[in-house]
Motif scaffolding. Sequence first.
Motif, PDB file in Angstrom:
ATOM      1  N   ALA B 101       0.784  -1.064  -0.153  1.00 10.23           N
ATOM      2  CA  ALA B 101       0.118  -0.040   0.216  1.00 10.23           C
ATOM      3  C   ALA B 101       0.760   1.127   0.066  1.00 10.23           C
ATOM      4  CB  ALA B 101      -0.876  -0.154   1.240  1.00 10.23           C
ATOM      5  N   VAL B 102       1.958   1.331   0.915  1.00 15.84           N
ATOM      6  CA  VAL B 102       2.735   2.318   0.948  1.00 15.84           C
ATOM      7  C   VAL B 102       3.447   2.811  -0.498  1.00 15.84           C
ATOM      8  CG1 VAL B 102       4.550   3.733   2.181  1.00 15.84           C
ATOM      9  CG2 VAL B 102       3.062   2.030   3.521  1.00 15.84           C
ATOM     10  N   ALA B 103       3.926   1.637  -0.982  1.00 12.57           N
ATOM     11  CA  ALA B 103       4.872   1.789  -2.092  1.00 12.57           C
ATOM     12  C   ALA B 103       4.139   2.202  -3.331  1.00 12.57           C
ATOM     13  CB  ALA B 103       5.330   0.293  -2.668  1.00 12.57           C
ATOM     14  N   THR B 104       2.587   1.663  -3.380  1.00 17.26           N
ATOM     15  CA  THR B 104       1.892   1.985  -4.437  1.00 17.26           C
ATOM     16  C   THR B 104       0.935   3.291  -4.364  1.00 17.26           C
ATOM     17  OG1 THR B 104       0.065   0.707  -4.219  1.00 17.26           O
ATOM     18  CG2 THR B 104       1.872  -0.095  -5.401  1.00 17.26           C
ATOM     19  N   HIS B 105       1.096   3.925  -3.505  1.00 27.63           N
ATOM     20  CA  HIS B 105       0.165   5.210  -3.056  1.00 27.63           C
ATOM     21  C   HIS B 105       1.100   6.510  -3.203  1.00 27.63           C
ATOM     22  CE1 HIS B 105      -2.974   2.699  -2.094  1.00 27.63           C
ATOM     23  NE2 HIS B 105      -3.804   3.557  -2.163  1.00 27.63           N
ATOM     24  N   LEU B 106       2.130   6.328  -3.552  1.00 28.66           N
ATOM     25  CA  LEU B 106       3.065   7.447  -3.747  1.00 28.66           C
ATOM     26  C   LEU B 106       3.291   7.880  -5.028  1.00 28.66           C
ATOM     27  CD1 LEU B 106       5.206   6.192  -0.871  1.00 28.66           C
ATOM     28  CD2 LEU B 106       3.345   7.879  -0.553  1.00 28.66           C
ATOM     29  N   ASN B 107       3.208   9.037  -5.365  1.00 25.18           N
ATOM     30  CA  ASN B 107       3.261   9.406  -7.025  1.00 25.18           C
ATOM     31  C   ASN B 107       4.889   9.280  -7.344  1.00 25.18           C
ATOM     32  OD1 ASN B 107       0.525  10.213  -6.884  1.00 25.18           O
ATOM     33  ND2 ASN B 107       1.059  12.167  -6.161  1.00 25.18           N
ATOM     34  N   ARG B 108       4.925   8.407  -8.401  1.00 28.82           N
ATOM     35  CA  ARG B 108       6.238   8.108  -8.990  1.00 28.82           C
ATOM     36  C   ARG B 108       5.608   7.869 -10.638  1.00 28.82           C
ATOM     37  NH1 ARG B 108      10.413  10.311  -6.136  1.00 28.82           N
ATOM     38  NH2 ARG B 108       9.378  10.486  -3.999  1.00 28.82           N
ATOM     39  N   ASP B 109       6.683   8.391 -11.330  1.00 27.14           N
ATOM     40  CA  ASP B 109       6.353   7.653 -12.759  1.00 27.14           C
ATOM     41  C   ASP B 109       6.816   6.232 -13.161  1.00 27.14           C
ATOM     42  OD1 ASP B 109       5.884  10.780 -12.876  1.00 27.14           O
ATOM     43  OD2 ASP B 109       7.943  11.273 -13.283  1.00 27.14           O
ATOM     44  N   ILE B 110       7.699   5.902 -12.222  1.00 30.99           N
ATOM     45  CA  ILE B 110       8.343   4.533 -12.550  1.00 30.99           C
ATOM     46  C   ILE B 110       8.160   4.138 -11.209  1.00 30.99           C
ATOM     47  CG2 ILE B 110      10.114   3.420 -13.364  1.00 30.99           C
ATOM     48  CD1 ILE B 110      11.055   5.865 -14.795  1.00 30.99           C
TER      49      ILE B 110
END
Lengths: 273, 188
Positions: B101-110
């Motif tokens: 959840a933490v890893a995929t809720h933060l805005n990153r392009d890659i």
Amino acid sequence: MEKHIHRNTNHFHRIAPSTIWEARELLVHIMKRDLLVTYKQTVLGVAWVAIQPILMAYSIIFVFDYMGHFPDYGVPYILIALSALICWDFFSGAVTKGCTCLVDDRDLIIRANFPRVILLINAALKNSPGPFINLLVFAGFMMYLDMPFLVTFLLLPLVFLSIALLNLALSLWLGTLNVFKRDVGALVPYLLRLALFVSPVAFTLNSVPEQWQLIYSLNPLVAIIETMRFCLLGEQFRPELFCLLAGGFSLLFILLSGLYIFAINERKFADII
Amino acid sequence: MGDNGSGKSTLLRLLSEISDPTEGSITLRGTVSPMLEAGVGFHPELTGRENIYLNGNLLGIGRRELVKKFEEIVTYAEITEYLDTPMKRYSSGMFARLAFAVATHLNRDILIVDEVLSISDISFREKSIKRLQNLARQGITILIVSHDVELLRSICDQAVLLKDGTLIKHGKYQEIHSLYYGEQYSVE
């Protein structure tokens, strides 16, 4: 946004102050983590920070007051010992941690990209509430012994800053070396014990023969501890200029060389640790 | 894709700038999550709440953004009632859910994903595949290393096959899939 990553040819990775500033929140969280974790599942909790130096102060008093003789400085001996122990406690705890902090957080280093110097800064500030609690204990002793509080108290932040810088300097050296050869970690407790005996913790600079004082002052802890005593106990402990200069010079030397050693090796940590 | 030791994780390490390349260069168009595995830095003695902040900071996310996303992360990971429990009391599924959840809720392009879904239960697994598909639709590049064929099939359109540290082939997922698994099956 496009970014290029190239082979690092000069192996020197400059530590920009701005990267450290940007990672300040991470630093705060890592500090919080370490503080919470250290005292979890202890009965006395954070009280340990204050108990340790008092116990140590009493053991020193016992040795010198009851078993040996100690020159009279016109100040109760416990204050002389305790003022140095506040510094020593901060210093030795941080250096012990500094040596192993990179290896302890191996998991972070091989799996996350963040400025690694944060870990060393965290180690250098290890237990930083400690000195303040110790100071309160010290103030308690001063009140009990009816000693005056001096204006020079205001210089204490400078003393703590110097200790933190010295901690960082040695952590940069020891932490980096320990990544490559763990022998360093095994050696550090003995080096610290040696440092305790060659630093004016249980005695003062004046107890050292005059012709050796300059060389002795190259140990940055000498200037730090003497200044600490000057701040807390007054005029008769005013450090000589040569002592401050020698200590400052060697501190700067260790710090800059430490930064260099760290910077040329930082990018290799993830592959070697 | 590739066998163990073929250089998959090394490639991810280079992309997230954990190690430096010994030769060649990399061009990144966009921001990368500077973390190889979800849940790095989670400390068992700390509570879920404390770990979310620590982990988020490691990903280079400021406090303000974390506060904004906090609710969303917690709800998504289904750990609301255990937020103030030390993570050592978490089940491995809860641990994995929070990490994901933490890893995929933060805005990153890659987004770099290294074998994260291996210990989740079926329902969360489906939920997370959906999440990854959604992110991909939003235009986020997902770089995933996995031996989980079904997972890969459901989110990948491109694939790369590595062997002994060299690139064997880069192409459409289906093509690489049959190349890799076809070759293995033929060996068997």
